[in-house]
Design a protein around this motif. Structure first.
Motif, PDB file in Angstrom:
ATOM      1  N   SER A   2       0.859  -1.666  -0.048  1.00  0.00           N
ATOM      2  CA  SER A   2      -0.099   0.180  -0.609  1.00  0.00           C
ATOM      3  C   SER A   2       0.986   1.287   0.180  1.00  0.00           C
ATOM      4  N   THR A   5       1.708   2.338  -3.388  1.00  0.00           N
ATOM      5  CA  THR A   5       0.144   2.980  -4.239  1.00  0.00           C
ATOM      6  C   THR A   5       0.082   3.870  -4.544  1.00  0.00           C
ATOM      7  N   ASN A   9       0.517   6.799  -6.885  1.00  0.00           N
ATOM      8  CA  ASN A   9      -0.768   7.592  -7.025  1.00  0.00           C
ATOM      9  C   ASN A   9      -0.197   8.898  -6.657  1.00  0.00           C
ATOM     10  N   ASP A  13      -2.524   9.044 -10.803  1.00  0.00           N
ATOM     11  CA  ASP A  13      -3.654   8.078 -10.608  1.00  0.00           C
ATOM     12  C   ASP A  13      -3.590   7.229 -11.846  1.00  0.00           C
ATOM     13  N   GLU A  15      -4.163   3.773 -14.144  1.00  0.00           N
ATOM     14  CA  GLU A  15      -5.316   3.155 -14.008  1.00  0.00           C
ATOM     15  C   GLU A  15      -5.211   1.488 -13.507  1.00  0.00           C
ATOM     16  N   GLN A  16      -5.674   0.831 -12.169  1.00  0.00           N
ATOM     17  CA  GLN A  16      -5.759  -0.571 -12.172  1.00  0.00           C
ATOM     18  C   GLN A  16      -4.424  -1.529 -12.846  1.00  0.00           C
ATOM     19  N   LYS A  17      -5.230  -1.307 -14.239  1.00  0.00           N
ATOM     20  CA  LYS A  17      -4.354  -2.793 -14.990  1.00  0.00           C
ATOM     21  C   LYS A  17      -2.923  -2.232 -14.977  1.00  0.00           C
ATOM     22  N   LEU A  19      -0.854  -0.781 -12.847  1.00  0.00           N
ATOM     23  CA  LEU A  19      -0.409  -0.509 -11.290  1.00  0.00           C
ATOM     24  C   LEU A  19      -0.202  -1.649 -11.423  1.00  0.00           C
ATOM     25  N   GLN A  20      -1.401  -2.828 -11.554  1.00  0.00           N
ATOM     26  CA  GLN A  20      -0.917  -4.577 -11.094  1.00  0.00           C
ATOM     27  C   GLN A  20      -0.178  -5.258 -11.940  1.00  0.00           C
ATOM     28  N   HIS A 116       1.939   0.469 -21.382  1.00  0.00           N
ATOM     29  CA  HIS A 116       0.579   1.073 -19.691  1.00  0.00           C
ATOM     30  C   HIS A 116       2.320   2.608 -20.239  1.00  0.00           C
TER      31      HIS A 116
END
Length: 187
Positions: A2, A5, A9, A13, A15-17, A19-20, A116
């Motif tokens: 966390s 992350t 951020n 911000d 994109e979730q994909k 970041l993953q 990405h």
């Protein structure tokens, strides 16, 4: 993860994909106090994020150990010129205490940029923040007197006083141990 992350951020911000994908390419490494992450002459293959602990960057000049930076929990660390150019490092990076680090290889990071674009933008923003920090440090060391430099360190990274040796702090502040001791005694 966390903390990592949260730090990313702050820049953008993601994109979730993206970041993953970024988190999945990284690995966790634990190092002991005084262990080196990189030594002079090595090519720095990794970008590190400090999950726990503190590290310092330093080099030798005329057999004298000169500290150039301290990095703490929640910060990225690498031998930046070596990492970017993939050429031998002029600096050493060592743990000031037992550390837990997340790291990603140069090769994996560059590969992620192809798919990405938001990661590439975050990387650029991180590099810009690094450049600003280096420039401020240069100004900090050239235009402030010894007491002002010490007070600024106390303000920006007070925890370093407990983690680094007096010699390392004095070297970073570009002063003798005796001068640092006098300043500390008069505060």
């Amino acid at each position: 993860m966390s903390k990592l992350t949260e730090t990313l951020n702050k820049f953008l911000d993601l994109e979730q994909k993206s970041l993953q994908a970024f988190l999945n390419k990284g690995n966790i490494r634990e190092v002991s106090k005084s262990e080196k992450l990189i030594s002079k002459g090595e090519i720095c293959a990794n970008l590190f994020f400090i999950l726990k602990g503190a590290v310092r960057s330093y080099y030798f000049k005329d057999d004298k150990d000169i500290t150039i930076s301290f990095s703490m929990e929640g910060e990225f660390i690498t031998s930046m010129s070596s990492f970017i150019s993939q050429s031998p490092s002029y600096e050493n990076i060592e743990a000031l205490e037992d550390c837990k680090l997340w790291h990603i290889s140069h090769q994996d990071l560059m590969g992620l940029f192809d798919t990405h674009r938001d990661l590439e933008r975050v990387y650029r923003l991180i590099l810009e923040a690094y450049y600003i920090r280096v420039e401020e440090q240069l100004i900090f060391s050239k235009f402030k007197n010894a007491r002002e430099r010490y007070e600024e360190l106390l303000q920006q990274k007070p925890e370093i006083i407990q983690k680094a040796s007096v010699g390392q702090i004095a070297s970073f502040l570009d002063m003798s141990i005796e001068t640092l001791s006098r300043i500390r005694a008069n505060l």
